[in-house]
Design an enzyme around this catalytic site. Structure first.
Site, PDB file in Angstrom:
ATOM      1  N   LYS A 155       0.870  -1.170   0.000  1.00  0.00           N
ATOM      2  CA  LYS A 155       0.000   0.000   0.000  1.00  0.00           C
ATOM      3  C   LYS A 155       0.918   1.234   0.000  1.00  0.00           C
ATOM      4  O   LYS A 155       1.960   1.225   0.676  1.00  0.00           O
ATOM      5  CB  LYS A 155      -0.899  -0.069   1.245  1.00  0.00           C
ATOM      6  N   CYS A 209      -2.688   8.022  -8.145  1.00  0.00           N
ATOM      7  CA  CYS A 209      -3.882   7.976  -7.304  1.00  0.00           C
ATOM      8  C   CYS A 209      -4.854   9.052  -7.797  1.00  0.00           C
ATOM      9  O   CYS A 209      -4.493  10.222  -7.875  1.00  0.00           O
ATOM     10  CB  CYS A 209      -3.505   8.207  -5.838  1.00  0.00           C
ATOM     11  N   LYS A 226       4.132   4.051 -11.785  1.00  0.00           N
ATOM     12  CA  LYS A 226       2.727   3.668 -11.985  1.00  0.00           C
ATOM     13  C   LYS A 226       1.951   4.892 -12.452  1.00  0.00           C
ATOM     14  O   LYS A 226       1.782   5.858 -11.697  1.00  0.00           O
ATOM     15  CB  LYS A 226       2.136   3.102 -10.692  1.00  0.00           C
TER      16      LYS A 226
HETATM   17  C1  FMN Z   1      -9.435   0.341  -2.097  1.00  0.00           C
HETATM   18  C2  FMN Z   1      -8.315   0.557  -3.062  1.00  0.00           C
HETATM   19  C3  FMN Z   1      -7.157   1.204  -2.629  1.00  0.00           C
HETATM   20  C4  FMN Z   1      -6.094   1.422  -3.504  1.00  0.00           C
HETATM   21  N1  FMN Z   1      -4.968   2.039  -3.052  1.00  0.00           N
HETATM   22  C5  FMN Z   1      -3.911   2.239  -3.891  1.00  0.00           C
HETATM   23  C6  FMN Z   1      -2.698   2.790  -3.415  1.00  0.00           C
HETATM   24  O1  FMN Z   1      -2.534   3.120  -2.234  1.00  0.00           O
HETATM   25  N2  FMN Z   1      -1.687   2.949  -4.309  1.00  0.00           N
HETATM   26  C7  FMN Z   1      -1.803   2.589  -5.622  1.00  0.00           C
HETATM   27  O2  FMN Z   1      -0.832   2.746  -6.388  1.00  0.00           O
HETATM   28  N3  FMN Z   1      -2.943   2.037  -6.092  1.00  0.00           N
HETATM   29  C8  FMN Z   1      -3.988   1.849  -5.253  1.00  0.00           C
HETATM   30  N4  FMN Z   1      -5.136   1.228  -5.725  1.00  0.00           N
HETATM   31  C9  FMN Z   1      -5.220   0.832  -7.148  1.00  0.00           C
HETATM   32  C10 FMN Z   1      -4.893  -0.653  -7.341  1.00  0.00           C
HETATM   33  O3  FMN Z   1      -3.578  -0.954  -6.961  1.00  0.00           O
HETATM   34  C11 FMN Z   1      -5.102  -1.067  -8.818  1.00  0.00           C
HETATM   35  O4  FMN Z   1      -4.224  -0.298  -9.626  1.00  0.00           O
HETATM   36  C12 FMN Z   1      -6.535  -0.871  -9.312  1.00  0.00           C
HETATM   37  O5  FMN Z   1      -7.473  -1.238  -8.326  1.00  0.00           O
HETATM   38  C13 FMN Z   1      -6.830  -1.660 -10.592  1.00  0.00           C
HETATM   39  O6  FMN Z   1      -6.669  -3.050 -10.384  1.00  0.00           O
HETATM   40  P1  FMN Z   1      -7.935  -4.054 -10.203  1.00  0.00           P
HETATM   41  O7  FMN Z   1      -8.809  -3.882 -11.400  1.00  0.00           O
HETATM   42  O8  FMN Z   1      -7.329  -5.409 -10.051  1.00  0.00           O
HETATM   43  O9  FMN Z   1      -8.633  -3.594  -8.949  1.00  0.00           O
HETATM   44  C14 FMN Z   1      -6.205   1.000  -4.857  1.00  0.00           C
HETATM   45  C15 FMN Z   1      -7.363   0.336  -5.275  1.00  0.00           C
HETATM   46  C16 FMN Z   1      -8.415   0.104  -4.404  1.00  0.00           C
HETATM   47  C17 FMN Z   1      -9.645  -0.628  -4.886  1.00  0.00           C
END
Ligand code: FMN
Length: 372
Positions: free
Chosen positions: A45, A153, A190
């Protein structure tokens, strides 16, 4: 047994599957469980130095679709299929001091697993840029294998943070360069999908020295309004702000971004994220040219860290390699990028009457004079 291992930006991985930076990697116990379940790596995270205070109430909700109607809602109901996750969670609310001993302990206990630290600071002045270096060095000192820069983000108020940096190719370049100057371990950038042409920002990252580009973070979005209450399905005292969409709905969107990236930079390294829950999903990213993939939403819904998801991914990859053994394939590297060049301009796609289509332009020279 098929060989699932791979090397990505110099980091050795037992398999190419990582948990992405999100709730599944927000604590030591989650990361330990993830490694025990078989994930090749995790991206923590995001860790920062600025104070983090989240909104009141739920930070993530899941939108579901009914099979027999067009109804979409976050309300839990039987028989509905997952459409997407929606979140407005900020980065880790734990301090760097909280993270440091835990990173060291995790790495010592799991030397064969990749521990990637996601970091974020501001970019408005030299002090903020030094914060990136401070975060990078602290994580590197604890044995982290790589750094992932959160330039993506989508719900930061500060104009010098998160996707606000990721939307500015110069800032992307500056932040990447500043971290590269300090760190010895590989640096992944990212990027946000919320720009017109992600190739522009990726070029900035590579000019700054990025070892890999990671895409996608969530897509900027709003929860739906409930037709009965006229309230957003997620709100605090009736108010909402834009958040990030993840999960199945973004798989094709994120693939389009990845296709642009891998075509523009065929020799560079990419980690694919967005909507992955099965090996078949992950395969899309590999065939477009990614060396690793990351998972968030699907893992959140599977015992918080995705033990069944990673089993399916590893089994799927092993089966795939075995099935294609007749082609001489023995490992992931043998098929990375195999479909990258199948994505072409419309004008390159065959049509019934080839001669009549000139990419939408008139016949060469002057247009036919209008009749009469
Ligand atoms: C609740 C939540 C918190 C997230 N927090 C971060 C974060 O702190 N840093 C980050 O780079 N991406 C964060 N993401 C993005 C995820 O790492 C990922 O890039 C995004 O959810 C797309 O992937 P998925 O379709 O598998 O969910 C977060 C996503 C969710 C759902």
């Amino acid at each position: 047994m098929a060989d699932l291992s791979t090397t990505f930006t110099g980091v050795r991985l037992q398999n190419p599957f990582l948990l992405s930076s999100a709730p599944p990697t927000e604590s030591e116990s989650n990361i330990v469980r993830a490694f025990e379940a078989g994930w090749g790596g995790v991206v923590t995270k995001t860790i920062g130095l600025h104070p983090v205070v989240n909104v009141l109430g739920p930070k993530t909700k899941f939108l579901r679709a009914d099979a027999d109607s067009a109804h979409l809602s976050m309300k839990k109901r039987p028989g509905a299929a997952l459409h997407s996750s929606w979140n407005w969670e900020l980065i880790s609310d734990k301090t760097l001091d909280w993270w440091v001993p835990r990173l060291g302990r995790i790495k010592k206990a799991f030397p064969q697993h990749a521990l990637v630290a996601s970091i974020m600071a501001g970019s408005g002045n030299d002090t903020e840029l030094r914060h990136w270096q401070e975060l990078a060095l602290a994580c590197e000192k604890e044995g982290c294998d790589a750094l992932e820069l959160n330039l993506s983000c989508p719900h930061m108020d500060r104009p010098d943070m998160g996707s606000n940096v990721g939307k500015d190719k110069e800032l992307v370049s500056i932040v990447t360069k500043v971290v590269k100057e300090a760190a010895r371990i590989p640096v992944w950038a990212k990027l946000t999908p919320s720009t017109t042409d992600i190739v522009v920002e990726a070029r900035g990252a590579f000019l700054g020295g990025a070892d890999a580009v990671v895409s996608s973070n969530t897509f900027t979005s709003l929860p739906l309004i409930d037709a009965d209450t006229l309230d957003f399905e997620v709100n605090v005292e009736g108010l909402v702000s834009t958040g990030g969409l993840g999960g199945p709905a973004i798989l094709p969107l994120s693939l389009a971004k990845m296709s642009q990236l891998t075509q523009a930079f065929p020799d560079k390294s990419f980690s694919g994220i967005g909507g992955i829950s099965t090996f078949e999903h992950a395969l899309n990213y590999f065939l477009l040219g990614c060396g690793t993939v990351q998972v968030c939403t699907a893992a959140m819904l599977d015992h918080a860290i995705g033990p069944n998801i990673i089993k399916g991914l590893n089994d799927g990859l092993a089966r795939f390699i075995e099935t294609h053994g007749d082609k001489g394939w023995t490992k992931l590297d043998d098929f990375i990028g195999l479909r990258r060049d199948r994505v072409v301009a419309q004008s390159k796609i065959r049509r019934a009457d080839e001669k009549e289509y000139r990419g939408g332009y008139e016949r060469e020279g002057y247009a036919e004079p209008a009749a009469g």
